[in-house]
Scaffold this active site. Structure first.
Site, PDB file in Angstrom:
ATOM      1  CE  LYS A  83      -4.335   1.115   2.334  1.00  0.00           C
ATOM      2  NZ  LYS A  83      -5.026   0.967   3.622  1.00  0.00           N
TER       3      LYS A  83
HETATM    4  C1  E4P Z   1      -8.374   1.527   4.000  1.00  0.00           C
HETATM    5  O1  E4P Z   1      -7.629   1.190   3.104  1.00  0.00           O
HETATM    6  C2  E4P Z   1      -8.295   2.840   4.647  1.00  0.00           C
HETATM    7  O2  E4P Z   1      -7.062   3.010   5.258  1.00  0.00           O
HETATM    8  C3  E4P Z   1      -9.424   2.987   5.631  1.00  0.00           C
HETATM    9  O3  E4P Z   1     -10.633   2.584   5.012  1.00  0.00           O
HETATM   10  C4  E4P Z   1      -9.544   4.387   6.185  1.00  0.00           C
HETATM   11  O4  E4P Z   1     -10.712   4.488   6.946  1.00  0.00           O
HETATM   12  P1  E4P Z   1     -10.987   5.733   7.949  1.00  0.00           P
HETATM   13  O5  E4P Z   1     -11.190   6.953   7.107  1.00  0.00           O
HETATM   14  O6  E4P Z   1     -12.237   5.338   8.676  1.00  0.00           O
HETATM   15  O7  E4P Z   1      -9.789   5.824   8.839  1.00  0.00           O
END
Ligand code: E4P
Length: 214
Positions: A83
């Site tokens: 990622k």
């Molecule tokens: C997933 O890849 C993201 O990091 C996550 O959905 C972020 O979610 P949040 O905005 O609730 O922290």
């Protein structure tokens, strides 16, 4: 629509995997920190529970550092996905990793232009954040619909992971919009299979059955 679990909590992942609903997992530094466990240990444990893609995020902000981390993380398990943040350095790293056959997930996408850049750089997955856009008064789901159109227009291979999901409506709207994947917080998932009328219906059926037997 594929479901990824937006958590680094192994118990949550095991519970949902048993139902056949965990097509993959996404983590981020905040979710890993919340577990208070070693990064590599957690990712390897998740990768052994779920056979689908498991995203592990780099911390570096320079492409050189991102790539160093990425090549190390890519050794941890065959189903790990790197990622990367949606920055110029992240795009550079995405392009290089893609050329070397390593899967990527470009995260923190908030505009069509950013999604288009990530798709062109060869990202396996692109992660637009709907909840954080809603938080600032911008309709997050509009971005999902528009990115789906862009991907279809040009036949990009990137799959859309709807991220920052906050409720059932986000999941339903993402499916209607044709998003490839929704990454869903472990705590939210049970609410997807629940409905008060289902519970009332079960109670009534059991009560009627009880009367018949008396
Ligand atoms: C997933 O890849 C993201 O990091 C996550 O959905 C972020 O979610 P949040 O905005 O609730 O922290």
């Amino acid at each position: 629509m594929k479901f990824f679990l937006d958590t680094a909590n192994v118990d949550e992942i095991k519970r949902i995997a048993k139902l056949g609903l965990a097509d993959g997992v996404t983590t981020n530094p905040s979710l890993i920190a919340k577990e208070g466990r070693d990064f590599k240990t957690v990712i390897q444990e998740i990768c052994s529970i779920v056979s689908g893609p498991v995203s592990a995020e780099v911390i570096g902000t320079k492409a050189e550092d991102m790539l160093k981390e990425a090549y190390e993380i890519a050794q941890w398990a065959p189903n790990v996905v790197i990622k990367l943040p949606m920055t110029e350095d992240g795009l550079y790293a995405c392009h290089e990793l893609t050329q070397n056959g390593i899967k990527t997930n470009v995260t923190l996408i908030f505009s069509v232009a950013q999604g288009l850049m990530a798709a062109k750089a060869g990202a396996t997955y692109i992660s637009p954040f709907v909840g954080r856009l809603d938080d600032i008064g911008v309709e997050g789901m509009k971005l999902i619909r528009e990115l789906r159109t862009v991907i279809d227009n040009y036949g990009y291979k990137s799959e859309i992971i709807v991220a920052s999901i906050r409720g059932i409506a986000h999941v339903e709207q993402a499916a209607i919009a044709g998003a490839h994947i929704g990454t869903i917080p472990g705590s939210l998932l049970p609410s997807l299979w629940k409905h008060p009328l289902t519970d009332i219906g079960i109670e009534k059926f059991l009560a009627d059955w009880g009367k018949m037997k008396q």
